[in-house]
Design an enzyme around this catalytic site. Structure first.
Site, PDB file in Angstrom:
ATOM      1  CB  THR A  73      27.547  -3.904   7.346  1.00  0.00           C
ATOM      2  OG1 THR A  73      28.197  -2.634   7.457  1.00  0.00           O
ATOM      3  CG2 THR A  73      26.041  -3.695   7.329  1.00  0.00           C
ATOM      4  CD  GLU A 278      33.429  -2.265  11.343  1.00  0.00           C
ATOM      5  OE1 GLU A 278      33.642  -1.360  12.174  1.00  0.00           O
ATOM      6  OE2 GLU A 278      33.281  -2.054  10.123  1.00  0.00           O
TER       7      GLU A 278
END
Length: 309
Positions: A73, A278
């Site tokens: 994030t 990710e």
């Protein structure tokens, strides 16, 4: 703006799906008590909401954006803030929080909020893989299998120890691959690697729950650290694993390690690329570095980076 307390308007973006983000309102309350002038709060409940939320926040003209969540994030947010002059504040609410470890930001919520309010502003480098941002490490091979094995339940119950469990699972299923490392700037010759366990390109120092990219890696050194671990018997990989914490595994015979500002990775077959936990792109991939691209708040005692951009 040289210190967090100089901010006139602060926006807070919290990924409520992060492992330690169960009480986002409490985090905001602690930031306010620490003295930050918070003007807007945004809760992101799933990854698809993050790009639009950050775009609106950046357009809002805030001089500081505090992002609460895991490394993925925060890295995505850094990519949105890069080059804007808007300062990034970090609340480490994920499982590994390797960026916070690199920047010497405390892991506890109270201490992290205090460090944010009292902190200084520095600038750090930003890595990109096919244009996608990363702050810690981009990697191909075993690490992707580790990421795929890290279920939310495993992270919730084991915390950082989940990485070790996931690594064992991923190793048992891993298939070696061919890799070619090309250096468009001509600083190194092309490397052809016929049997590879993992290739990683590091911008920061820490990744994978506290491992180090190399003994000399830093997030403010304006270079990428590249390493490749070849296929080998299990006993050799166990020896390498024991040296991951301080990064000294790169000094072992057979492990390739070099530094550069631009590297292109081609694999057979094409493989997904892990960016700070990710999966965002795939090989072939171009890795570049943007020097001093992100302004970020760190504790006053941190020596991880300086303000020189």
């Amino acid at each position: 703006m040289k210190a967090a307390r100089d901010a006139n308007s602060v926006a807070v973006v919290i990924n409520t799906g992060a492992r330690r983000a169960a009480l986002p309102d409490l985090a905001v309350e602690k930031l306010q008590k620490a003295g930050l002038p918070i003007s807007s709060v945004h809760h992101v409940r799933q990854g698809s909401e993050l790009p639009g939320t950050l775009k609106r926040v950046v357009a809002g003209g805030h001089d500081m954006v505090v992002v609460g969540g895991g490394d993925g994030t925060v890295s995505f947010a850094a990519g949105q803030l890069a080059g804007t002059g808007t300062v990034l504040g970090i609340l480490p609410l994920g499982t590994a929080n390797d960026l916070a470890r690199t920047l010497e930001i405390p892991g506890g919520l109270d201490a992290a909020c205090t460090a944010l309010a009292d902190g200084k502003v520095v600038d750090i480098d930003l890595g990109r893989a096919n244009g996608w941002p990363f702050l810690n490490v981009a990697s191909v091979g075993l690490s992707v299998g580790v990421t795929e094995s890290l279920s939310p339940r495993l992270k919730r119950y084991l915390g950082p120890m989940a990485y070790g469990v996931a690594a064992v699972r991923a190793y048992s299923r891993h298939k070696p691959f061919r890799a070619r490392l090309e250096f468009p700037d001509g600083d190194h010759g092309t490397l052809e690697l016929p049997d590879v366990l993992q290739v990683a390109v590091g911008n920061g120092r820490h990744y994978g729950g506290g491992n180090a990219v190399s003994p000399t890696a830093g997030i403010d050194d304006h270079i990428l650290d590249v390493y490749a671990i070849p296929g080998a018997p299990l006993r050799e990989h166990v020896r390498i694993a024991r040296l991951l914490k301080d990064g000294s595994f790169v000094e072992r015979d057979g492990v390739y390690h070099l530094t550069t500002r631009h590297v292109r990775l081609v694999t057979q077959p094409s493989l997904p690329v892990n960016l700070d936990g990710e999966i965002a792109t795939a090989t072939p991939a171009d890795f570049t570095i943007e020097r001093n691209a992100v302004h970020v708040v760190v504790p006053r005692a941190s020596n991880a980076a300086v303000l020189d951009g």
